[in-house]
Write an enzyme that holds these catalytic residues in place. Sequence first.
Site, PDB file in Angstrom:
ATOM      1  CG  ASP A 152      -2.042   0.751   1.398  1.00  0.00           C
ATOM      2  OD1 ASP A 152      -2.762   0.907  -0.311  1.00  0.00           O
ATOM      3  OD2 ASP A 152      -2.493   1.240   1.822  1.00  0.00           O
ATOM      4  CG  HIS A 177      -4.125  10.600   2.547  1.00  0.00           C
ATOM      5  ND1 HIS A 177      -5.151  10.448   3.551  1.00  0.00           N
ATOM      6  CD2 HIS A 177      -3.035   9.313   2.617  1.00  0.00           C
ATOM      7  CE1 HIS A 177      -5.026   9.137   4.396  1.00  0.00           C
ATOM      8  NE2 HIS A 177      -4.139   8.570   3.874  1.00  0.00           N
ATOM      9  CD  GLU A 215      -6.715   4.502   4.178  1.00  0.00           C
ATOM     10  OE1 GLU A 215      -5.973   3.352   3.726  1.00  0.00           O
ATOM     11  OE2 GLU A 215      -5.984   5.209   5.519  1.00  0.00           O
ATOM     12  CD  GLU A 256      -5.714   2.430  -0.282  1.00  0.00           C
ATOM     13  OE1 GLU A 256      -4.985   1.734  -1.410  1.00  0.00           O
ATOM     14  OE2 GLU A 256      -5.231   2.424   0.671  1.00  0.00           O
ATOM     15  CG  ASP A 307      -6.036  -0.553   3.066  1.00  0.00           C
ATOM     16  OD1 ASP A 307      -5.808  -1.572   3.372  1.00  0.00           O
ATOM     17  OD2 ASP A 307      -4.510   0.390   3.169  1.00  0.00           O
ATOM     18  CE  LYS A 352      -3.831   1.972   6.844  1.00  0.00           C
ATOM     19  NZ  LYS A 352      -4.160   2.815   6.341  1.00  0.00           N
TER      20      LYS A 352
END
Lengths: 435, 435
Positions: B131, B138, B203, B205, B237, B257
């Site tokens: 990642d 961000h 999140e 992405e 994520d 995570k």
Amino acid sequence: MDHTHNPEAVSWLNTANQPESDFPLQNLPLCLFDRDSGDGPAAGMGIGDQVLNLRRARPLLDLPASIGEALSASRLNALFALGRPALTALRHAAWSLLERDSQHSVAARACLVPQADVRLLLPCDVGDYTDFFASLHHARNTFNLFRPGQVFLPNFQHLPIAYHGRASSIVVSGHALRRPLGQTRDTPVQNPKFGPTRKLDFEVELGVYVGRGNALGEAISIDEAEQHMAGVSILNDWSARDVQAFESQPLGPFLSKNFLSSVAPWVVSLDALEPFRSAPAPREEGAPPLQAYLDSITHRAKGAFDIHIETRLQTQAMRDQGLSPERVSHASAARDLYWTPAQMFAHHTVGGCNLRTGDFLGSGTISGPDAGTEGSLIELTHGGTQAITLPNGERRTFLEDGDEVSMHAWCERPGFRRIGLGRCLTRITNARSSV
Amino acid sequence: MDHTHNPEAVSWLNTANQPESDFPLQNLPLCLFDRDSGDGPAAGMGIGDQVLNLRRARPLLDLPASIGEALSASRLNALFALGRPALTALRHAAWSLLERDSQHSVAARACLVPQADVRLLLPCDVGDYTDFFASLHHARNTFNLFRPGQVFLPNFQHLPIAYHGRASSIVVSGHALRRPLGQTRDTPVQNPKFGPTRKLDFEVELGVYVGRGNALGEAISIDEAEQHMAGVSILNDWSARDVQAFESQPLGPFLSKNFLSSVAPWVVSLDALEPFRSAPAPREEGAPPLQAYLDSITHRAKGAFDIHIETRLQTQAMRDQGLSPERVSHASAARDLYWTPAQMFAHHTVGGCNLRTGDFLGSGTISGPDAGTEGSLIELTHGGTQAITLPNGERRTFLEDGDEVSMHAWCERPGFRRIGLGRCLTRITNARSSV
């Protein structure tokens, strides 16, 4: 413990009975090997200076069909997935085959192949690799080097800190290390430059393979954790310290670690380690109470493993001069790890993360409190400021091309047969010349 | 570009020609699906509201045997491993089969199955998941929240920061999210408590699947990078912000995570994205020069992809009241990513790390400069201090049980047919009650 731990038991294979052997009858570590005979990789077991070909020996082993089938797979994942009881059954069956009074010693001898004649492979497909940071001495040493003057990590004594490592670049002992490239800078005001790392370092670690996994969303409790471990190995988690210093904020190490991680080819079972269990290292006075999921009565009594790891360094000049590898570090897993493997498994899964068969968990660098017990060069040389002097007068802060690093681990305790985890050996080669 | 990008081309399948369809003839994304018919997972291609069963359609597709064999595998890894030319050949063959004047439309229709009738699966085995942290907005937003007052990351503009994520917990759209547990504390002087996260966040992405990999020790140059990409997808994520705040120093996020990452089931090829290329976002005035390995003339011209991603939130109460999901974020990959996929591939491998077929690279949260373009709730609510108000008057700082988060991505540009990346949809369920 059971009859397989009896220190008096010996094998019909003489090399297994020599006191200096890593692989006596009491050990029986698993491996994956290839003879380049066209049969492909096969499961093996270390005994003395030989490998027992488990695929060939299958008819001689009194085992359930499920284990026999797993022994025919081209990786150890299928075997690991069967869980601890199957690994114990295999150990017992192999012990009976290899002990002095075995009825099948002649047939078994035909299933042996000298370790010197085989290629030992990475034992299983590693899905995910996690690296912990479980040694308090290492954490303090490196924290003081990377962040001088700051207050030490407030989370360290509450949870086993870890990060996800790179599974694709895990290789087995003997695989060369090509010096990696990256962005580094000498002073904080400089723009970084790109090139080969000048601060290549080793890290002494203990690794654990996952046997049976857990479902996504479910946790493994601390007392169940060892039922999910297939065995342990030596891990050398290579690091490029100058790359690490520049890249690691805020998300941790990336290119500074993912170029290579080396493991010994042997997987030593928890059964073999049973005589070498110990209580975890005592927590410091004033340490905060442990969360319930990281604590249990059984764990307090014997959650740790008393494993010694020695690291030796031999430069090209030393080889040319016929000098033996020089010991540079001697660490102890039981003394120097603040968190145990069971705590690592419990913490890894407590949020719901799933471990899968073949996943690999590293302890993080194992460093002790005294000079010579540090598990990395950056610690041994105080950030590269105090070079090590080798027997031929050469000096090292970090590793140079041609250097060979070998790690050797073993367990010993009065009243038990010493067992070894074998060796993890790597030679450094020069960097790629162009991008 | 070629005839497959012609915006006038239409299919004999009417639903593919509807303007709002994500899957017109110009898109043709890959997927893996299961009908629970006992045949196991099969490779598919999205067209209109249908999936073309590529395994069944194989005799109708004019393709080399190697591609045909790869279509019979139970994962897309074998197909991805063949590299970009094979993926382009498959696109062209499927285009010919599905376009209005196809000679085989009757036979092809028998290979279609409604998307509503199949289970879409994770398209491939993901070996390693990386990642990145590629959005400057961000990075600045979260840096200010987690480390107020400190000087912004000195490495951000020099290299694409990244960390290794957890591959085992990647799931496909539709998989529920069980609220994770972890250690958190409200103030720095407190001992942490253990329990369900109270700061669950999404999140936004973009993810890229690796097609052909590279050998350990060898790098992928920025101009070769796209030859190693199998296609892109939406990635959510998931993050537990309170767990993250306590655990992340010094090695980055772990339990915060690794409990789940969700992807859309579709893999949109770089061929399909070709009309939507753009120059990377301009670097800020005073930005340092790029290292050579992160720069090229071609890359400067068209290294980025103009992809829009919208995120919508629907609470349980909104569902009960029949209210539609409410848009909470609208991000743009081309405008809001500081680093491109090609730069991510080049950086990931420049030190010698090997990428393997099926590996997955996330962009990191995509946040824009304006209110409503932030790609996570922690940013949208300024660290949880300014709640979002939903159409029924409910307020949210972080996610609650029963909330459903859906992400939808698409590309549009005058003169071309709009294409979509499909949806990634997840519902939050309550935490496990015990350890």
